[in-house]
Motif scaffolding. Structure first.
Motif, mmCIF file in Angstrom:
data_model
loop_
_atom_site.group_PDB
_atom_site.id
_atom_site.type_symbol
_atom_site.label_atom_id
_atom_site.label_comp_id
_atom_site.label_asym_id
_atom_site.label_seq_id
_atom_site.Cartn_x
_atom_site.Cartn_y
_atom_site.Cartn_z
ATOM 1 N N ASN A 56 0.908 -1.232 0.141
ATOM 2 C CA ASN A 56 0.060 0.216 -0.085
ATOM 3 C C ASN A 56 0.931 1.288 -0.127
ATOM 4 N N MET A 57 1.972 1.479 -0.793
ATOM 5 C CA MET A 57 2.519 2.530 -1.127
ATOM 6 C C MET A 57 1.729 3.484 -1.620
ATOM 7 N N ARG A 58 1.754 4.769 -1.255
ATOM 8 C CA ARG A 58 1.217 6.071 -1.591
ATOM 9 C C ARG A 58 1.756 6.965 -1.825
ATOM 10 N N ALA B 83 -3.834 11.764 -12.032
ATOM 11 C CA ALA B 83 -4.912 12.776 -11.827
ATOM 12 C C ALA B 83 -5.964 12.294 -10.914
ATOM 13 N N ALA B 84 -6.117 10.982 -10.621
ATOM 14 C CA ALA B 84 -7.189 10.353 -10.150
ATOM 15 C C ALA B 84 -6.938 10.358 -8.634
ATOM 16 N N LYS B 85 -5.428 10.379 -8.315
ATOM 17 C CA LYS B 85 -5.326 10.482 -6.986
ATOM 18 C C LYS B 85 -4.971 11.975 -6.325
ATOM 19 N N GLU C 165 -4.769 6.129 10.564
ATOM 20 C CA GLU C 165 -4.016 6.315 9.712
ATOM 21 C C GLU C 165 -3.862 7.840 9.074
ATOM 22 N N TRP C 166 -4.403 8.708 10.057
ATOM 23 C CA TRP C 166 -4.084 10.339 9.801
ATOM 24 C C TRP C 166 -2.856 10.851 10.408
ATOM 25 N N LEU D 186 -4.060 6.872 3.933
ATOM 26 C CA LEU D 186 -4.469 5.903 3.039
ATOM 27 C C LEU D 186 -5.408 6.389 1.804
ATOM 28 N N THR D 187 -5.984 7.561 2.179
ATOM 29 C CA THR D 187 -6.908 8.193 0.858
ATOM 30 C C THR D 187 -6.390 9.482 0.205
#
Length: 686
Positions: free
Chosen positions: A139-141, A159-161, A180-181, A207-208
Motif C-alpha cells: 500500500n505505497m502511496r 490525476a485520480a489520486k 491512518e491520519w 490511505l486516501t
C-alpha cells in the motif's frame, strides 16, 4: 520512482549492517593506539564520508523498528525490523533518491519524504515529496508532489489520486499515532521574494490522501500538537513581535497567550517545549534570572508559574520532553554535554542499568508511545565515540546494536576532549572545549587550531565526538573551541555581552583563549592557526587583522567578509535572511548600518584586507544564499592585491557549508595540506 526490485537487492546489504541478534559490548574508552598505528593516520574519508546508517525509530507499540540504511554506491532505503520475530524487510527504496525523514503514523504504517545525497543544493531541483507505506511494504502511496517529477503509481492515474503540492512537509512531531491520519505542514510563499508568508497545518489521511486545513488564528509560521496529538499552539511573527496562540479545548477557539519581541526578547516571553498528558504546557523562560529554566504555564493567570521545575546551574535549560501515551517521563537537556532527568522511577532505574552496561558513554534513551513497549532505543556517544544506536530489552536487560554513525572510526585512536573555562581580559568567563591528540606526551607544546563556531548567536560545540575536531586532532593539532560572548546556552549576561561586538570583544575572547593556551604550555606560540565557517570565517579574517602576532595562518569557509554586505546584498543572489531580522534583529545585535557605520567599517575584513599578510585558505559555495560567492570573491580580490599567500576554493554545487561527502573530503584534504605547510610537519618556523 518506487522500485520493488531495488528494495529486494538492498535487503541483503542492510541485513549485514543490522546485527540485531548480537549483544553489544560496552563502548570502548579512549586508550593508546595499538602498536604500529603511529605511522598511519586515520583515513580522511573515515571522518567525512557519508554514513551508511541513517538512524532508527521505534513504532508506537515498540515491537517494530524503522531504520534508514545504505551502502557505497547504493541509495538509502527504509527497512522495518520485527523485533519480536527478529526479521527484517526493506519496504521502500528509490532509484533516483534517498529516504529522508521518517515517522510512524501508527503501528502498521509509516510516512516519509525523500532527499538526494548525491547532489548539492545547486542540483536539488526536486521537492522532498511525501509518501506512506505499510510496514510490510504494501500500500505505497504518494501524498505530496516531488516538485518537478510525478510519481507513477500502480493504483490508478496521477490525476485520480489526491496529491498535495510539493510545499507539503512532515511536521516533525509524532502526533497521536493511533489512526491512518497525521498532521503535515504546507507553506505559502511571498511572490516578491520567495520568503515564507504562512505555514498552514493540514490533517492528512495517509490511505486516501484526503486532507483538511486547520484554521489559523493569524499569520502563523509554527505549530505544536498537544499530548493527544491535536493542534494546540500556533506561533506567528509580525515585524519584531512574536505571538503565541492557544487553541482552548473548553471552547475550541484560539486566543493569544503572550506577545514578545522576536529577536531581543522582552518581559513575559517564553518558549514552549511541549505538553504533558494532563494538558500542562511546559516552557522555558528566564523569569528575571540570568539563565533559562523549565517552568509550567498557568493558563488561568496567563503567565509562567513562579517556581521553576528544573534549573541547570550556570547554563540555560535547553532540551526536550520525554513522554509516552500515559505520562511525562522526564526531560533531555544539554549543558556541556547531553543528559536526562527522569521523573518516572522506572525510567530512572532503567537509565542506571543501561549506564552500567555502557559506563564510558553518554546514553540517551528514547521510548515508544506505548507504556508497555518491550524495547527502548539508546543513542550512545562520547568524545571519542561517534553515535552508536542500540536496543535495550526492558525484560531481559540485554543490549543489541542497531547501527553506527561512523563505523570506520577506531575509538582507541580518537582524542580526549576537556570542558574548561578561562577568563577574558575584562573578567568574563569564557567556556571552551580543548581537544588534545591521543598519545601526546605530557608538557608537549602542540601546533594548535583555534576553531570558531558560526552563528554567532548559537550554542556552538558541545562535548562529544566531532568529525572536524577529531580529524584535526588525528593530524597532531590541539583544537580550542571557545564559546565567546554572544554564544547562547550560558545565560543572558553572556549572550547579551556579545551584542554589537563583532570584531571587538567577541574577537578579544578568542584571542584571550589563544593566549591562555600558550600560557598553559598547551600551544606552541609560533604554530597557531585560526579557522571557522560563516561567523567563524569572519572571526578568522578579523583575527588575522587584529592579532597578527597570534595567528600564523587562517582557514575561512563561507565566512562573512563585510557586515554591510549582509544588509545590502547583491543583484546576483537572493538572501535567505528575513527582512524582519535585517530590520529589527541585526541593528540591535550586530550593528545598525547607519548609526554604527563607522564601527562596521572598522570591523570589516573587506575594508581591512590590506592588513592581512598571513597565509589564508578561503572556500565558498556557488549557491550560498547566506554569504554568497560574491562576498568571498570581493574579499579575495581585495586581499590578493597585497597578499600572494591566499588559496581559493569554489564548490559551485554547495550552499552555506558542504553537504556532499566528496566535497567534505576534498576540502579537509586541502586544509590538511595547508596546515601541514604552515604550522604542521612541513612548516619551516623561524
Amino acid at each position: 520512482m518506487y522500485f520493488p526490485s531495488l528494495c529486494r537487492r538492498a535487503a541483503l546489504a542492510l541485513l549485514l549492517t543490522l546485527p540485531l541478534a548480537a549483544t553489544a559490548a560496552p563502548a570502548a574508552s579512549a586508550q593508546s593506539a595499538p602498536a604500529g598505528n603511529a605511522a598511519a593516520p586515520v583515513p580522511l574519508a573515515s571522518f567525512f564520508d557519508g554514513s551508511s546508517f541513517g538512524g532508527a525509530l521505534l513504532s508506537p507499540s515498540g515491537r517494530y523498528l524503522a531504520a534508514r540504511s545504505g551502502a557505497p554506491g547504493r541509495r538509502t532505503v527504509l527497512a522495518v525490523i520485527d523485533l519480536q520475530q527478529n526479521t527484517l524487510k526493506v519496504v521502500a527504496g528509490f532509484r533516483d533518491a534517498d529516504i529522508g525523514h521518517v515517522t510512524w503514523v501508527n503501528d502498521e504504517r509509516l510516512a516519509f519524504d525523500l532527499t538526494d545525497r548525491e547532489v548539492g543544493p545547486r542540483d536539488t531541483y526536486l521537492g522532498a515529496g511525501l509518501f506512506a507505506v505499510n510496514r510490510d511494504g504494501s500500500n505505497m502511496r504518494q501524498l505530496a508532489d516531488r516538485r518537478g517529477e510525478e510519481f507513477v503509481s500502480e493504483a490508478g492515474s496521477f490525476a485520480a489520486k489526491k496529491i498535495l503540492p510539493w510545499s507539503t512537509f512532515l511536521m516533525g512531531e509524532d502526533g497521536a499515532q493511533d489512526s491512518e491520519w497525521l498532521y503535515v505542514t504546507s507553506y505559502d510563499f511571498d511572490d516578491d521574494d520567495g520568503h515564507v508568508r504562512n505555514v498552514n497545518l493540514l490533517r492528512l489521511n495517509t490511505l486516501t490522501g484526503q486532507s483538511s486545513v486547520v484554521q489559523r488564528p493569524a499569520r502563523v509560521d509554527g505549530w505544536m500538537l498537544d499530548h493527544q496529538g491535536k493542534p494546540r499552539l500556533a506561533m506567528g511573527h509580525e515585524r519584531d513581535q512574536t505571538t503565541l496562540y492557544y487553541l482552548d479545548p473548553a471552547n475550541d477557539k484560539w486566543r493569544a497567550l503572550v506577545s514578545y519581541q522576536s529577536f531581543t526578547g522582552s518581559k513575559g516571553g517564553f518558549t514552549p517545549l511541549g505538553f504533558g498528558a494532563d494538558g500542562t504546557l511546559y516552557v522555558t523562560a528566564r523569569r528575571g534570572k540570568d539563565t533559562l529554566a523549565l517552568y509550567a504555564f498557568d493558563y488561568q493567570a496567563g503567565k509562567v508559574q513562579d517556581e521553576p521545575l528544573i534549573e541547570t546551574q550556570g547554563y540555560d535549560f535547553t532540551g526536550d520532553l520525554v513522554a509516552n501515551r500515559a505520562k511525562l517521563l522526564g526531560v533531555r537537556y544539554e549543558t556541556d554535554a547531553q543528559a536526562s532527568i527522569w521523573f518516572d522511577p522506572a525510567m530512572k532505574a532503567l537509565q542506571e542499568k543501561i549506564d552500567k552496561l555502557l559506563p564510558s558513554t553518554v546514553n540517551m534513551v528514547s521510548v515508544a508511545a506505548s507504556p508497555d513497549a518491550p524495547w527502548v532505543l539508546v543513542r550512545s556517544y562520547s568524545d571519542v565515540q561517534p553515535a552508536v544506536y542500540m536496543l535495550y530489552n526492558v525484560q531481559s536487560g540485554k543490549l543489541n546494536k542497531v547501527g553506527e554513525a561512523r563505523p570506520a572510526i577506531d575509538t582507541r585512536r580518537m582524542a580526549s576532549q576537556e570542558v574548561l573555562r578561562y577568563k577574558a581580559r575584562d573578567g568574563l568567563e569564557i567556556p571552551a572545549l580543548l581537544t588534545i591528540p591521543a598519545g601526546t606526551p605530557k608538557g608537549a607544546k602542540l601546533p594548535m587550531v583555534v576553531l570558531v563556531h558560526g552563528g554567532p548567536y548559537v550554542h556552538g560545540s558541545s562535548w562529544g565526538w566531532s568529525a572536524q575536531t577529531q580529524f584535526l586532532a588525528s593530524r597532531g593539532y590541539a583544537v580550542l573551541e571557545p564559546a565567546f560572548r554572544g554564544s547562547t546556552g550560558f545565560g543572558a549576561r553572556h549572550f547579551r555581552a556579545g551584542w554589537k561586538q563583532w570584531g571587538l570583544k567577541m574577537q578579544d575572547d578568542i584571542a584571550d583563549g589563544t593566549r591562555w593556551a600558550i600560557a598553559k604550555g598547551i600551544a606552541d606560540p609560533k604554530r597557531i592557526c585560526i579557522a571557522g565557517a560563516s561567523y567563524g570565517g569572519y572571526a578568522t579574517l578579523m583575527g588575522l587583522v587584529k592579532d597578527p602576532d597570534l595567528y600564523r595562518c587562517g582557514v575561512d569557509w563561507v565566512g562573512v567578509t563585510d557586515i554591510q554586505l549582509l544588509y545590502d546584498g547583491h543583484w546576483s543572489f537572493k538572501s535567505d535572511m528575513s527582512d524582519e531580522w535585517k530590520s529589527y534583529g541585526m541593528p540591535e545585535m550586530v550593528g545598525d548600518p547607519v548609526k554604527d557605520a563607522a564601527q562596521l567599517a572598522a570591523t570589516s575584513p573587506l575594508q581591512q584586507a590590506a592588513r592581512i599578510t598571513q597565509p589564508l585558505l578561503m572556500a565558498y559555495g556557488g549557491v550560498d544564499h547566506r554569504v554568497p560567492m560574491y562576498h568571498g570573491r570581493k574579499f579575495y580580490d581585495a586581499v590578493t592585491k597585497t597578499n600572494k599567500q591566499v588559496e581559493w576554493i569554489e564548490y559551485q554545487d554547495e550552499g552555506h557549508g558542504w553537504s556532499l561527502p566528496k566535497n567534505q573530503i576534498d576540502f579537509w584534504g586541502r586544509v590538511e595540506t595547508f596546515l601541514d605547510r604552515h604550522i604542521g610537519k612541513d612548516a619551516v618556523i623561524q
